[in-house]
Design a protein around this motif. Structure first.
Motif, PDB file in Angstrom:
ATOM      1  N   TYR A 127       0.850  -1.200   0.000  1.00 57.57           N
ATOM      2  CA  TYR A 127       0.000   0.000   0.000  1.00 57.57           C
ATOM      3  C   TYR A 127       0.887   1.252   0.000  1.00 57.57           C
TER       4      TYR A 127
ATOM      5  N   ASP B 207      -5.707   2.673   6.526  1.00 61.08           N
ATOM      6  CA  ASP B 207      -6.105   1.274   6.402  1.00 61.08           C
ATOM      7  C   ASP B 207      -6.718   1.029   5.010  1.00 61.08           C
ATOM      8  N   THR B 208      -6.176   0.049   4.274  1.00 65.11           N
ATOM      9  CA  THR B 208      -6.688  -0.212   2.922  1.00 65.11           C
ATOM     10  C   THR B 208      -8.145  -0.670   2.954  1.00 65.11           C
ATOM     11  N   LYS B 209      -8.492  -1.404   4.030  1.00 63.79           N
ATOM     12  CA  LYS B 209      -9.885  -1.892   4.103  1.00 63.79           C
ATOM     13  C   LYS B 209     -10.849  -0.725   4.207  1.00 63.79           C
ATOM     14  N   GLU B 210     -10.436   0.286   4.950  1.00 63.57           N
ATOM     15  CA  GLU B 210     -11.291   1.469   5.108  1.00 63.57           C
ATOM     16  C   GLU B 210     -11.466   2.161   3.748  1.00 63.57           C
TER      17      GLU B 210
END
Ligand SMILES: [Fe+2]
Ligand SMILES: [Fe+2]
Length: 285
Positions: A249, A267-270
């Motif tokens: 990332y 956060d990549t998920k966010e």
């Protein structure tokens, strides 16, 4: 005799060969919007009149203008009102999105859905990074929507060959072009370039469609946001063809202009959830 008569090797007899003249044209209103680069009152009125001449586009513009994407405090009840409130550039971006949606809906296969979601994810990321870098947000968004139009074209004309491309996958995004060449006879960057020329779109879109996988060929400024936005969209789960090599990332963010890098969520998920949510809102508009 030009037609193949052998059946032993004709595994895909109904599959078309690449020919830009055989590609269904992009919706006329969206093409016109792409060609109107100036934001004068006359061009806004011209866009407005075009929209009003097409009931499907009129309804779509009103739906967008009343959706959470825009969040005007009052109810938008006419195309003219929507045009005035949105302004030329935002209205144009909206028309390109509606145009792509209409274009894909003729054959909204799972593959087309992947193309649609990837284009939107790239557009959303490019638009955000343009805003954070004080670049042209509307052009960034439009560039993101259109950058992989060549992939849409290949998947439309040669769905089976393109299914093989997806099966084969690629190590790096650039390797995808080699696989496409092998299985389709042309890669999606060349196809995109041919379409931009065939549709008489402004030259700015030639680089966007033809060079977004070429790390050496970025014009500084807004066009340079497309390659990292495309790569980030892929890594967040919005890829059409998955690459076997994944980048960190931090490494992906380092490709964006400095002011934008630190503005993305940690956060990549966010980030993936935010984009998925925005796509859902656009899809339901
Ligand atoms: Fe691409
Ligand atoms: Fe892409």
């Amino acid at each position: 005799m030009t037609q193949a008569t052998s059946t032993s090797k004709a595994a895909e007899p109904t599959e078309l060969r690449w020919d830009p003249d055989l590609i269904p044209p992009f919706p006329a209103i969206a093409l016109k919007a792409l060609n109107l680069m100036s934001g004068t009152d006359t061009s806004l009125l011209e866009l407005c009149n075009l929209i009003r001449s097409d009931p499907a586009f009129s309804i779509a513009v009103l739906k967008f203008a009343n959706s959470p994407l825009v969040a005007f405090s009052k109810n938008v009840t006419s195309v003219m009102q929507a045009s005035m409130l949105l302004g030329f550039r935002r209205l144009r971006s909206m028309l390109i999105t509606i145009g792509l949606k209409a274009y894909l809906q003729g054959s909204f296969t799972p593959l087309m859905k992947l193309c649609w979601r990837h284009s939107l994810a790239c557009a959303i990321i490019a638009e955000r990074s343009a805003k954070w870098s004080s670049l042209d947000t509307d052009f960034a968004y439009t560039a993101g929507i259109l950058h992989d139009i060549g992939q849409v074209a290949l998947a439309t004309m040669m769905p089976r060959a393109y299914a093989h491309v997806m099966e084969r996958g690629a190590d790096q995004p650039h390797d995808l072009l080699v696989v496409e060449q092998e299985l389709c006879g042309i890669d999606h960057c060349q196809a995109g370039r041919a379409l931009v020329i065939a549709w008489n779109l402004p030259d700015a879109f030639i680089e966007i469609t033809a060079c977004h996988h070429d790390s050496e060929a970025h014009t500084p400024g807004t066009p340079s946001l497309v390659p990292p936005s495309c790569a980030l969209a892929d890594s967040l789960g919005f890829a059409v063809v998955r690459c076997r090599t994944s980048h960190s990332y931090a490494g992906l963010l380092a490709e964006f202009p400095e002011p934008a890098r630190n503005r993305f969520p940690a956060d990549t998920k966010e980030l993936a959830a935010e984009i998925a949510n925005e796509i859902k809102v656009i899809e339901s508009a």
